[in-house]
Scaffold this active site. Sequence first.
Site, PDB file in Angstrom:
ATOM      1  CE  LYS A   1      -3.779  -2.500   2.121  1.00  0.00           C
ATOM      2  NZ  LYS A   1      -4.451  -2.966   3.340  1.00  0.00           N
TER       3      LYS A   1
ATOM      4  CD  GLN B   1      -3.244  -4.698   6.486  1.00  0.00           C
ATOM      5  OE1 GLN B   1      -3.168  -3.705   5.769  1.00  0.00           O
ATOM      6  NE2 GLN B   1      -3.856  -5.807   6.088  1.00  0.00           N
TER       7      GLN B   1
ATOM      8  CG  ASP C   1      -9.536  -0.201   4.877  1.00  0.00           C
ATOM      9  OD1 ASP C   1      -9.312  -0.371   3.660  1.00  0.00           O
ATOM     10  OD2 ASP C   1      -8.815  -0.663   5.776  1.00  0.00           O
TER      11      ASP C   1
END
Length: 289
Positions: A53, A97, A120
């Site tokens: 990422k 994460q 997200d």
Amino acid sequence: MAQIIDGRLIAGNIRQEVKQAVDAHTSAGNRAPNLAVVLVGEDPASASYVRGKAKASAEVGIDSDTLTFPDTISERELLSEVTRLNADTNIDGILVQLPLPDHIDETRVINAISPKKDVDCFHPASVGALSIGLDGFAPATPAGIVQLLERSGIETSGAHCVIIGRSNIVGKPLANLMLRKGIDATVTVCHSRTKDLSVMARQADILVAAIGRAHFVTADMVKPGAAVIDVGINRIEDASRERGYRLVGDVDFDAVEPIAGYITPVPGGVGPMTIAVLLQNTLKAAQAV
Ligand code: NAD
């Protein structure tokens, strides 16, 4: 013979578009978009995703800060880090994460992220906005699937989309997206308790497999000409590979490809789209400031 949907190519086009938009954003005197990525612990897979990422962000001109914490960090300490990032005006997007260590409540951490920075799209406010069609961040994998369909010229309006899998990160948000005005599919969501799954699947104009079981979707489950989108990522043993395994999807590609109209390969289909959408979301967060 199906047309193969090249996710790498389409994701590459999206990254290029994001890069151009980031250039325009900074040329207009704004600072570069900035993504904070929070990594807890030393899980190699998570660390590798986070590196991917950060690299993809840098390639399109998005700054990223990776904050790493030992897996001994307490929930309270992690929550205060998220609160600090929420208040930091130099951070546009926050990504935690997953998975987090067992002693930390993932839901509590996700709920602490400001919805304005929730790139997200996991916060309940983001999920709610999605379900009632309000503007907001796009859930990465489902939005990636929709863009694969759109950019491949696959008609979604009035199409019957059958989704196998009802997870919070793929099946459910994808159902919401496919129902949206402008996309206008008729949606059926199947799961582990669905009866007559093959009969359901065979009705699909667009069949999405998000199960997590190698080669689950067989040729008899696919209507000739259907678009088949394979979300699954499964390892199967392969002695011919140096690492001893290879990645396959949830669809029996070799059997389904001759009868489908379109099909995504694994790897190289849905996978590359996820990071591309994350970059779009981070740009969107920066543009909204
Ligand atoms: P999950 O385990 O959370 O959900 C799996 C779903 O499959 C469940 O809803 C379950 O009801 C359904 N299911 C299980 N067995 C079934 C059966 N026999 N019949 C019908 N339905 C059944 O999985 P997930 O997080 O949605 O991920 C699914 C797959 O997609 C995994 O392989 C995962 O690695 C992959 N994935 C890929 C990406 C990507 O970027 N390509 C992103 C997310 C997930």
